[in-house]
Scaffold this motif. Structure first.
Motif, PDB file in Angstrom:
ATOM      1  N   PRO A 114     -14.818  59.676  35.331  1.00  0.00           N
ATOM      2  CA  PRO A 114     -13.415  60.053  35.532  1.00  0.00           C
ATOM      3  C   PRO A 114     -12.534  59.552  34.395  1.00  0.00           C
ATOM      4  CG  PRO A 114     -14.058  58.297  37.045  1.00  0.00           C
ATOM      5  CD  PRO A 114     -15.310  58.772  36.377  1.00  0.00           C
ATOM      6  N   PRO A 115     -11.584  60.382  33.948  1.00  0.00           N
ATOM      7  CA  PRO A 115     -10.769  59.995  32.783  1.00  0.00           C
ATOM      8  C   PRO A 115      -9.716  58.950  33.137  1.00  0.00           C
ATOM      9  CG  PRO A 115     -10.019  62.090  33.636  1.00  0.00           C
ATOM     10  CD  PRO A 115     -11.229  61.723  34.443  1.00  0.00           C
ATOM     11  N   LYS A 116      -9.332  58.189  32.142  1.00  0.00           N
ATOM     12  CA  LYS A 116      -8.226  57.248  32.280  1.00  0.00           C
ATOM     13  C   LYS A 116      -6.924  57.941  31.905  1.00  0.00           C
ATOM     14  CE  LYS A 116      -9.963  54.074  29.590  1.00  0.00           C
ATOM     15  NZ  LYS A 116     -10.125  52.780  28.894  1.00  0.00           N
ATOM     16  N   ARG A 117      -5.813  57.277  32.119  1.00  0.00           N
ATOM     17  CA  ARG A 117      -4.501  57.872  31.831  1.00  0.00           C
ATOM     18  C   ARG A 117      -4.364  58.316  30.371  1.00  0.00           C
ATOM     19  NH1 ARG A 117      -0.314  56.113  35.704  1.00  0.00           N
ATOM     20  NH2 ARG A 117      -1.316  54.965  37.401  1.00  0.00           N
ATOM     21  N   PRO A 118      -4.741  57.461  29.378  1.00  0.00           N
ATOM     22  CA  PRO A 118      -4.606  57.912  27.983  1.00  0.00           C
ATOM     23  C   PRO A 118      -5.421  59.161  27.672  1.00  0.00           C
ATOM     24  CG  PRO A 118      -4.926  55.536  28.067  1.00  0.00           C
ATOM     25  CD  PRO A 118      -5.181  56.046  29.441  1.00  0.00           C
ATOM     26  N   ARG A 162       4.793  62.816  36.960  1.00  0.00           N
ATOM     27  CA  ARG A 162       5.199  64.086  37.572  1.00  0.00           C
ATOM     28  C   ARG A 162       3.990  65.006  37.768  1.00  0.00           C
ATOM     29  NH1 ARG A 162       9.511  63.302  33.819  1.00  0.00           N
ATOM     30  NH2 ARG A 162       8.530  64.741  32.355  1.00  0.00           N
ATOM     31  N   PHE A 163       3.044  64.966  36.834  1.00  0.00           N
ATOM     32  CA  PHE A 163       1.843  65.793  36.966  1.00  0.00           C
ATOM     33  C   PHE A 163       1.054  65.392  38.211  1.00  0.00           C
ATOM     34  CE2 PHE A 163      -2.759  66.103  36.192  1.00  0.00           C
ATOM     35  CZ  PHE A 163      -2.889  67.468  36.025  1.00  0.00           C
ATOM     36  N   LEU A 164       0.895  64.090  38.444  1.00  0.00           N
ATOM     37  CA  LEU A 164       0.160  63.629  39.618  1.00  0.00           C
ATOM     38  C   LEU A 164       0.903  63.959  40.907  1.00  0.00           C
ATOM     39  CD1 LEU A 164      -1.108  60.153  38.318  1.00  0.00           C
ATOM     40  CD2 LEU A 164      -2.418  62.269  38.563  1.00  0.00           C
ATOM     41  N   ARG A 165       2.238  63.988  40.876  1.00  0.00           N
ATOM     42  CA  ARG A 165       2.989  64.397  42.064  1.00  0.00           C
ATOM     43  C   ARG A 165       2.793  65.886  42.350  1.00  0.00           C
ATOM     44  NH1 ARG A 165       7.218  60.839  40.243  1.00  0.00           N
ATOM     45  NH2 ARG A 165       8.324  62.608  39.324  1.00  0.00           N
ATOM     46  N   TYR A 219      -5.419  64.717  43.157  1.00  0.00           N
ATOM     47  CA  TYR A 219      -5.914  63.662  42.265  1.00  0.00           C
ATOM     48  C   TYR A 219      -5.353  62.314  42.719  1.00  0.00           C
ATOM     49  CZ  TYR A 219      -7.214  67.520  39.214  1.00  0.00           C
ATOM     50  OH  TYR A 219      -7.757  68.662  38.715  1.00  0.00           O
ATOM     51  N   ASN A 220      -6.241  61.356  42.836  1.00  0.00           N
ATOM     52  CA  ASN A 220      -5.864  60.019  43.262  1.00  0.00           C
ATOM     53  C   ASN A 220      -6.028  59.039  42.110  1.00  0.00           C
ATOM     54  OD1 ASN A 220      -5.536  60.818  46.055  1.00  0.00           O
ATOM     55  ND2 ASN A 220      -7.766  60.964  46.134  1.00  0.00           N
ATOM     56  N   CYS A 221      -5.035  58.214  41.926  1.00  0.00           N
ATOM     57  CA  CYS A 221      -5.099  57.183  40.895  1.00  0.00           C
ATOM     58  C   CYS A 221      -5.659  55.911  41.531  1.00  0.00           C
ATOM     59  CB  CYS A 221      -3.699  56.941  40.310  1.00  0.00           C
ATOM     60  SG  CYS A 221      -3.685  55.796  38.927  1.00  0.00           S
ATOM     61  N   ARG A 222      -6.890  55.579  41.190  1.00  0.00           N
ATOM     62  CA  ARG A 222      -7.570  54.447  41.807  1.00  0.00           C
ATOM     63  C   ARG A 222      -8.055  53.477  40.745  1.00  0.00           C
ATOM     64  NH1 ARG A 222     -12.141  56.405  45.704  1.00  0.00           N
ATOM     65  NH2 ARG A 222     -12.174  54.148  46.027  1.00  0.00           N
ATOM     66  N   ARG A 223      -8.211  52.245  41.149  1.00  0.00           N
ATOM     67  CA  ARG A 223      -8.731  51.216  40.256  1.00  0.00           C
ATOM     68  C   ARG A 223     -10.255  51.255  40.278  1.00  0.00           C
ATOM     69  NH1 ARG A 223      -6.805  46.522  38.037  1.00  0.00           N
ATOM     70  NH2 ARG A 223      -4.831  46.792  39.141  1.00  0.00           N
ATOM     71  N   GLN A 224     -10.855  51.295  39.088  1.00  0.00           N
ATOM     72  CA  GLN A 224     -12.303  51.294  38.989  1.00  0.00           C
ATOM     73  C   GLN A 224     -12.791  49.853  38.996  1.00  0.00           C
ATOM     74  OE1 GLN A 224     -14.064  52.749  35.300  1.00  0.00           O
ATOM     75  NE2 GLN A 224     -15.515  53.967  36.487  1.00  0.00           N
TER      76      GLN A 224
END
Length: 539
Positions: free
Chosen positions: A82-86, A117-120, A125-130
């Motif tokens: 899964p990709p990171k934010r950058p 805004r893209f994630l909203r 898509y969920n932003c989770r800690r790996q």
């Protein structure tokens, strides 16, 4: 309490549903009867969306571009990377740059708050800690994961009718240019640690290699740790491509250029419609441009499970170990031949010879066979995993005791000129004392003389080889140190073309320098000679 906009929009939508069944409705009367804003009701009736449903004016990516970005995220997530934010930010900027047509201006980029805004807009898509995990636990490959991967591998081959010619394995391997490995030697010393003193060069270089299931290869790309490409390097190499980075490692730009080079070198040999590229995803450079290029040119990126290259990657099993072995052998031979320091020029001059010994079709096919990839035989990997999962131990066998059986100094054959001299003195002493030399001592002297003669021949050949190697290296060192203005992955043909252009420019400059001399010295003399013959030269 004033009514909220959401409630008003809900009542407007209900009124719109009723108006659809009315022919030529009176919108004003409907608005008064239901206490709705007339202008908003009229706008919705004509098809105008509300602000909450309308695309914002400042939105950078349109629907198709965001859809492409979502496919990229889904692809990375499907291969457990899964990709990171950058990475998402870089992919969005790459999409904007690819659709930018005005070369006079810079392509637009997303803002600092765009990702939120893209994630909203995409709640799927969920932003989770790996969570970090110990590498020894993470790299465990069990039989179930291997079975699922092989099932997917066979389904992909069957779906696209991929043949052995179109199955490729791509990976990179690194070298410390002047660092070899331990060598096996033959010596009289049974216990004492023996070390060889070598002046090593620890500069790093990366070789990018690709092999097919039929034993084919393509020209490698050698990445050196440098800031500029030197023109003399291309006088040394053959078909190899050269690139430079400050670290000597592969980066995103070179990865994209490599996949373009791979497509160029293999598209003429494709047997079917698609090519499969097996790749170890650890440390991969999967940018949006890389994945999009593969998709556009029917290259299927098929990734190995995490930390499974020691079982499933043909290059790691069948090729790279031989690659490192022959490089180590070359480092040893070069050091013995008199190299004080192995340079990049030396490494480039030897890479073709090292690859010739390494990339044999039989070696490459063995790597695919031992991994069960071609011919497809997952049982090889399953059996290996069963052995690893089973509790077992190794019996440490003590090495056999070595018995030092050496003759006395009186019976051993002399190995040096000093000992031969001492033996001669002893023979003379016996001759003077006994008048008849001992037959045994004369035999030893004859044997020592013969051995020394053979030793002299071998040393002479070694010296000649060392002189030849030093002469070749001296030739390399005397080559031009001019740097090339080319960047990225460069082939020698590109350098030759650039040299021809520069040479034509230099010739033109030389002619321009001679022009004043021609007009001042040559032209008056020509006029004088032709005038004497009755001819006149016009200006």
């Amino acid at each position: 309490m004033p009514e909220s906009n959401q409630s008003i929009e809900s009542r407007i939508q209900s009124a719109i549903l009723e108006l659809e069944n009315v022919e030529s409705p009176n919108i004003s009367a409907w608005a008064r009867a239901r206490n709705l804003p007339y202008q908003r009701l009229l706008a919705r009736y004509k098809g105008r969306c509300s602000f909450s449903e309308r695309t914002p004016n400042g939105r950078k990516l349109d629907e198709s571009q965001e859809s492409a970005l979502c496919r990229y995220i889904d692809f990375l997530d499907s291969i457990y990377l899964p990709p990171k934010r950058p990475a998402i930010t870089a992919a969005a900027n790459a999409i904007l740059a690819s659709s930018h047509v005005d070369n006079s201006t810079k392509p637009p980029t997303i803002g600092s708050h765009w990702l939120q805004r893209f994630l909203r807009r995409h709640p799927e898509y969920n932003c989770r800690r790996q969570r970090a995990m110990d590498i020894d636990r993470k790299k465990c490959l069990n039989k179930q994961i291997a079975r699922e991967w092989f099932d997917s591998y066979k389904e992909t081959i069957a779906k696209y009718s991929i043949t052995a010619d179109d199955i490729w394995n791509f990976d990179e391997t690194g070298f410390n240019i002047g660092v070899g490995r331990d060598q096996w030697i033959i010596t009289h010393e049974p216990k004492r640690q023996i070390t060889g003193g070598f002046n090593t060069n620890r500069e790093y270089a990366t070789a990018i290699e690709a092999v097919s299931a039929t034993g084919s290869t393509i020209a490698p790309v050698v990445i050196l740790s440098a800031k500029l490409l030197l023109l003399r390097w291309f006088e040394i190499v053959g078909d190899e491509r050269i690139a430079v980075t400050e670290t000597g490692y592969l980066n995103n730009v070179l990865a994209l250029q490599w996949i373009q080079l791979f497509n160029k070198l293999t598209k003429d040999s494709v047997k079917g419609t698609h090519r499969m590229l097996l790749y170890n995803q650890f440390g991969s450079h999967l940018t949006y441009e890389f994945v999009k290029y593969c998709e556009d040119h029917n290259i299927i990126l098929f990734f190995l499970p995490p930390h499974s290259s020691h079982l499933l990657q043909p290059l790691d099993i069948g090729v790279f170990s031989a690659y490192k072995h022959w490089h180590s052998e070359w480092v040893y031979d070069a050091t013995v031949a008199g190299y004080k320091k192995i340079t990049k020029d030396d490494f480039l001059s030897a890479i073709a010879q090292i690859r010739q010994k390494t990339f044999k079709p039989s070696t490459i096919k063995l790597g695919f066979r031992l991994t069960g990839l071609w011919p497809t035989n997952p049982a090889i990997v399953y059996n290996t995993l069963e052995d690893l999962e089973r509790d077992f131990g190794y019996d440490t066998l003590s090495p056999p005791s070595s018995v030092a059986t050496s003759d006395s100094s009186d019976c051993s054959t002399p190995k040096t000129a000093q000992r031969v001299k001492k033996l001669e003195e002893r023979i003379e002493e016996k001759i003077n004392r006994i008048q008849q030399p001992s037959r045994r001592l004369i035999q030893k002297l004859s044997k020592a003389t013969t051995d020394l003669a053979h030793l002299v021949v071998e040393l002479k050949q070694d010296i000649e080889r060392g002189d030849y190697v030093r002469e070749q290296r001296h030739t390399h060192e005397n080559r031009s140190r001019r740097a090339s203005k080319l960047t990225g992955i460069v082939h020698s043909s590109q350098v030759e073309r650039m040299k021809r252009i520069l040479k034509s420019g230099d010739n033109l400059k030389a002619l321009m320098k001679l022009r004043p001399y021609y007009r001042r010295e040559v032209l008056p003399e020509l006029k004088r000679v032709y005038k004497a013959k009755g001819y006149f030269i016009k200006k």
